[in-house]
Design a protein around this motif. Structure first.
Motif, PDB file in Angstrom:
ATOM      1  N   THR A  95       0.579  12.387  -5.574  1.00 31.03           N
ATOM      2  CA  THR A  95       0.939  11.460  -4.510  1.00 31.03           C
ATOM      3  C   THR A  95      -0.069  10.318  -4.469  1.00 31.03           C
ATOM      4  O   THR A  95      -1.135  10.398  -5.072  1.00 31.03           O
ATOM      5  CB  THR A  95       1.003  12.180  -3.146  1.00 31.03           C
ATOM      6  OG1 THR A  95      -0.262  12.777  -2.860  1.00 31.03           O
ATOM      7  CG2 THR A  95       2.075  13.258  -3.149  1.00 31.03           C
ATOM      8  N   ILE A  96       0.303   9.263  -3.751  1.00 29.26           N
ATOM      9  CA  ILE A  96      -0.533   8.063  -3.707  1.00 29.26           C
ATOM     10  C   ILE A  96      -0.339   7.349  -2.378  1.00 29.26           C
ATOM     11  O   ILE A  96       0.728   7.458  -1.764  1.00 29.26           O
ATOM     12  CB  ILE A  96      -0.188   7.132  -4.893  1.00 29.26           C
ATOM     13  CG1 ILE A  96      -1.177   5.984  -5.016  1.00 29.26           C
ATOM     14  CG2 ILE A  96       1.226   6.634  -4.809  1.00 29.26           C
ATOM     15  CD1 ILE A  96      -1.040   5.215  -6.308  1.00 29.26           C
ATOM     16  N   VAL A  97      -1.358   6.633  -1.923  1.00 33.04           N
ATOM     17  CA  VAL A  97      -1.294   5.852  -0.686  1.00 33.04           C
ATOM     18  C   VAL A  97      -0.970   4.406  -1.042  1.00 33.04           C
ATOM     19  O   VAL A  97      -1.636   3.815  -1.903  1.00 33.04           O
ATOM     20  CB  VAL A  97      -2.632   5.888   0.078  1.00 33.04           C
ATOM     21  CG1 VAL A  97      -2.561   5.042   1.345  1.00 33.04           C
ATOM     22  CG2 VAL A  97      -3.024   7.297   0.411  1.00 33.04           C
ATOM     23  N   VAL A  98       0.046   3.842  -0.377  1.00 38.50           N
ATOM     24  CA  VAL A  98       0.421   2.442  -0.590  1.00 38.50           C
ATOM     25  C   VAL A  98       0.773   1.792   0.737  1.00 38.50           C
ATOM     26  O   VAL A  98       1.003   2.467   1.733  1.00 38.50           O
ATOM     27  CB  VAL A  98       1.630   2.308  -1.550  1.00 38.50           C
ATOM     28  CG1 VAL A  98       1.297   2.804  -2.941  1.00 38.50           C
ATOM     29  CG2 VAL A  98       2.855   3.004  -0.995  1.00 38.50           C
ATOM     30  N   MET A  99       0.825   0.466   0.715  1.00 40.59           N
ATOM     31  CA  MET A  99       1.338  -0.281   1.859  1.00 40.59           C
ATOM     32  C   MET A  99       2.872  -0.242   1.781  1.00 40.59           C
ATOM     33  O   MET A  99       3.439   0.226   0.795  1.00 40.59           O
ATOM     34  CB  MET A  99       0.838  -1.731   1.831  1.00 40.59           C
ATOM     35  CG  MET A  99      -0.680  -1.879   1.861  1.00 40.59           C
ATOM     36  SD  MET A  99      -1.488  -1.179   3.304  1.00 40.59           S
ATOM     37  CE  MET A  99      -1.069  -2.384   4.557  1.00 40.59           C
ATOM     38  N   THR A 107      -8.896  -2.632   2.486  1.00 37.45           N
ATOM     39  CA  THR A 107     -10.060  -1.857   2.924  1.00 37.45           C
ATOM     40  C   THR A 107      -9.906  -1.479   4.400  1.00 37.45           C
ATOM     41  O   THR A 107     -10.206  -0.347   4.795  1.00 37.45           O
ATOM     42  CB  THR A 107     -11.355  -2.663   2.714  1.00 37.45           C
ATOM     43  OG1 THR A 107     -11.466  -2.982   1.320  1.00 37.45           O
ATOM     44  CG2 THR A 107     -12.572  -1.887   3.156  1.00 37.45           C
ATOM     45  N   LYS A 108      -9.420  -2.409   5.206  1.00 38.29           N
ATOM     46  CA  LYS A 108      -9.220  -2.132   6.629  1.00 38.29           C
ATOM     47  C   LYS A 108      -8.213  -0.997   6.824  1.00 38.29           C
ATOM     48  O   LYS A 108      -8.438  -0.106   7.653  1.00 38.29           O
ATOM     49  CB  LYS A 108      -8.729  -3.395   7.345  1.00 38.29           C
ATOM     50  CG  LYS A 108      -8.486  -3.188   8.820  1.00 38.29           C
ATOM     51  CD  LYS A 108      -7.957  -4.442   9.477  1.00 38.29           C
ATOM     52  CE  LYS A 108      -7.610  -4.165  10.935  1.00 38.29           C
ATOM     53  NZ  LYS A 108      -6.969  -5.317  11.562  1.00 38.29           N
ATOM     54  N   ALA A 109      -7.109  -1.018   6.079  1.00 37.87           N
ATOM     55  CA  ALA A 109      -6.096   0.038   6.212  1.00 37.87           C
ATOM     56  C   ALA A 109      -6.669   1.400   5.837  1.00 37.87           C
ATOM     57  O   ALA A 109      -6.425   2.398   6.533  1.00 37.87           O
ATOM     58  CB  ALA A 109      -4.877  -0.288   5.344  1.00 37.87           C
ATOM     59  N   ILE A 110      -7.449   1.449   4.774  1.00 30.72           N
ATOM     60  CA  ILE A 110      -8.051   2.715   4.354  1.00 30.72           C
ATOM     61  C   ILE A 110      -9.068   3.190   5.395  1.00 30.72           C
ATOM     62  O   ILE A 110      -9.147   4.378   5.704  1.00 30.72           O
ATOM     63  CB  ILE A 110      -8.709   2.570   2.962  1.00 30.72           C
ATOM     64  CG1 ILE A 110      -7.648   2.273   1.891  1.00 30.72           C
ATOM     65  CG2 ILE A 110      -9.502   3.815   2.596  1.00 30.72           C
ATOM     66  CD1 ILE A 110      -6.623   3.358   1.676  1.00 30.72           C
ATOM     67  N   LEU A 111      -9.831   2.270   5.970  1.00 28.45           N
ATOM     68  CA  LEU A 111     -10.794   2.629   7.009  1.00 28.45           C
ATOM     69  C   LEU A 111     -10.080   3.169   8.241  1.00 28.45           C
ATOM     70  O   LEU A 111     -10.490   4.189   8.818  1.00 28.45           O
ATOM     71  CB  LEU A 111     -11.666   1.430   7.371  1.00 28.45           C
ATOM     72  CG  LEU A 111     -12.756   1.682   8.414  1.00 28.45           C
ATOM     73  CD1 LEU A 111     -13.736   2.737   7.925  1.00 28.45           C
ATOM     74  CD2 LEU A 111     -13.494   0.391   8.736  1.00 28.45           C
ATOM     75  N   VAL A 112      -8.995   2.529   8.651  1.00 24.28           N
ATOM     76  CA  VAL A 112      -8.212   3.004   9.802  1.00 24.28           C
ATOM     77  C   VAL A 112      -7.669   4.403   9.516  1.00 24.28           C
ATOM     78  O   VAL A 112      -7.737   5.297  10.367  1.00 24.28           O
ATOM     79  CB  VAL A 112      -7.072   2.021  10.147  1.00 24.28           C
ATOM     80  CG1 VAL A 112      -6.090   2.618  11.140  1.00 24.28           C
ATOM     81  CG2 VAL A 112      -7.651   0.715  10.687  1.00 24.28           C
ATOM     82  N   ARG A 113      -7.135   4.619   8.309  1.00 18.68           N
ATOM     83  CA  ARG A 113      -6.634   5.952   7.923  1.00 18.68           C
ATOM     84  C   ARG A 113      -7.731   7.002   8.084  1.00 18.68           C
ATOM     85  O   ARG A 113      -7.520   8.059   8.665  1.00 18.68           O
ATOM     86  CB  ARG A 113      -6.169   5.960   6.463  1.00 18.68           C
ATOM     87  CG  ARG A 113      -4.850   5.348   6.179  1.00 18.68           C
ATOM     88  CD  ARG A 113      -4.528   5.398   4.693  1.00 18.68           C
ATOM     89  NE  ARG A 113      -4.456   6.755   4.178  1.00 18.68           N
ATOM     90  CZ  ARG A 113      -3.402   7.553   4.293  1.00 18.68           C
ATOM     91  NH1 ARG A 113      -2.323   7.135   4.911  1.00 18.68           N
ATOM     92  NH2 ARG A 113      -3.418   8.771   3.788  1.00 18.68           N
ATOM     93  N   ALA A 114      -8.907   6.690   7.548  1.00 21.17           N
ATOM     94  CA  ALA A 114     -10.007   7.653   7.577  1.00 21.17           C
ATOM     95  C   ALA A 114     -10.470   7.931   9.008  1.00 21.17           C
ATOM     96  O   ALA A 114     -10.668   9.090   9.382  1.00 21.17           O
ATOM     97  CB  ALA A 114     -11.162   7.142   6.720  1.00 21.17           C
ATOM     98  N   ASP A 136      -1.205   7.284   9.141  1.00 20.13           N
ATOM     99  CA  ASP A 136      -0.287   6.468   8.335  1.00 20.13           C
ATOM    100  C   ASP A 136       0.263   5.300   9.152  1.00 20.13           C
ATOM    101  O   ASP A 136       0.240   4.156   8.703  1.00 20.13           O
ATOM    102  CB  ASP A 136       0.901   7.308   7.837  1.00 20.13           C
ATOM    103  CG  ASP A 136       0.494   8.451   6.929  1.00 20.13           C
ATOM    104  OD1 ASP A 136      -0.360   8.233   6.054  1.00 20.13           O
ATOM    105  OD2 ASP A 136       1.044   9.550   7.075  1.00 20.13           O
ATOM    106  N   THR A 137       0.765   5.599  10.344  1.00 15.93           N
ATOM    107  CA  THR A 137       1.388   4.546  11.147  1.00 15.93           C
ATOM    108  C   THR A 137       0.358   3.534  11.658  1.00 15.93           C
ATOM    109  O   THR A 137       0.635   2.339  11.676  1.00 15.93           O
ATOM    110  CB  THR A 137       2.182   5.145  12.334  1.00 15.93           C
ATOM    111  OG1 THR A 137       1.337   6.000  13.096  1.00 15.93           O
ATOM    112  CG2 THR A 137       3.388   5.930  11.849  1.00 15.93           C
ATOM    113  N   ALA A 138      -0.827   4.010  12.035  1.00 18.16           N
ATOM    114  CA  ALA A 138      -1.862   3.093  12.537  1.00 18.16           C
ATOM    115  C   ALA A 138      -2.346   2.136  11.446  1.00 18.16           C
ATOM    116  O   ALA A 138      -2.737   1.010  11.737  1.00 18.16           O
ATOM    117  CB  ALA A 138      -3.043   3.888  13.098  1.00 18.16           C
ATOM    118  N   SER A 139      -2.290   2.571  10.208  1.00 11.14           N
ATOM    119  CA  SER A 139      -2.767   1.743   9.094  1.00 11.14           C
ATOM    120  C   SER A 139      -1.634   1.071   8.322  1.00 11.14           C
ATOM    121  O   SER A 139      -1.883   0.357   7.353  1.00 11.14           O
ATOM    122  CB  SER A 139      -3.590   2.602   8.133  1.00 11.14           C
ATOM    123  OG  SER A 139      -2.781   3.628   7.578  1.00 11.14           O
TER     124      SER A 139
END
Length: 168
Positions: A95-99, A107-114, A136-139
Motif C-alpha cells: 500500500t502507499i499514501v497519496v493525495m 510535508t505538511k500532509a505527512i506531518l498532519v497524518r503523523a 487521512d481526512t485531516a491530511s
C-alpha cells in the motif's frame, strides 16, 4: 519508483480495513524493534562502563514511557512516509499514501497524518464502511493499493501517448 503524478483516486484503489490494521501491527512491531535496538545500545554502553541508558529506562515512569513511545511512533511514521510514501507496514502490504490526485503528499500532509495518530480515539474513525481514518481526512490523503495505482497510471500514460508522435 516515483509516484509523483496525477491519477484520480477512486474507491477501487482504497485499502480494506484489515490491511490498514495489518499496517498498524507491522508498524508497532517496527517501533518495538527500534526500542530493542536502543536497549542493545544501552547494554553495549553498559559493558563499556556507562549505565546511563539502562538506568534511564529502569527509572522511567508509565507516563514518560507512553509519551516517548508515542513520539517515536510519530517520528517513525513521519520520516518513512515523508521519504518513501510508505511505512514498513505499507511496504509489506503493498500500500502507499497519496493525495487525492495521486500525487506525493506534501510535508505538511505527512506531518498532519503523523500528529493525528497521537489521539488515542483515532482508531474509532475506522469504524465505517470506507476505512479512512481521521489522519487521512485531516491530511487529505488516501492509503491505496500500490498495484492498482500503478495499473491506473499505466492506463493514463497510454491514453496520454495516443496521438503523440515518437521522435526517433
Amino acid at each position: 519508483m516515483e509516484y509523483n503524478t496525477t491519477v484520480k483516486i477512486d474507491s477501487t484503489m482504497l485499502v480494506p480495513w484489515y490491511k490498514r490494521l495489518l499496517n498498524l501491527l507491522i508498524d508497532v512491531a517496527a517501533v518495538i524493534l527500534i526500542f530493542l535496538f536502543i536497549g542493545v545500545i544501552g547494554v553495549l554502553a553498559s559493558l563499556l562502563g556507562s549505565d546511563a541508558i539502562l538506568i534511564w529506562f529502569e527509572q522511567m515512569d508509565a507516563n514518560t514511557d507512553r509519551i516517548i513511545t508515542t513520539l517515536v511512533m510519530v517520528v517513525y511514521l513521519f520520516i518513512t512516509e515523508l521519504l518513501t510514501q510508505r511505512s514498513l507496514g505499507k511496504l509489506i502490504t503493498g500500500t502507499i499514501v497519496v493525495m487525492e490526485d495521486g500525487s506525493k503528499p506534501t510535508t505538511k500532509a505527512i506531518l498532519v497524518r503523523a500528529l493525528c495518530r497521537i489521539l488515542s480515539i483515532e482508531a474509532l474513525s475506522f469504524i465505517r464502511k470506507v476505512p479512512r481514518g481521521w489522519h487521512d481526512t485531516a491530511s487529505d490523503t488516501y492509503v491505496i493499493d500500490a498495484k492498482k495505482y500503478k495499473a491506473a497510471l499505466k492506463i493514463k500514460r497510454s491514453f496520454d501517448e495516443i496521438g503523440s508522435t515518437q521522435i526517433q
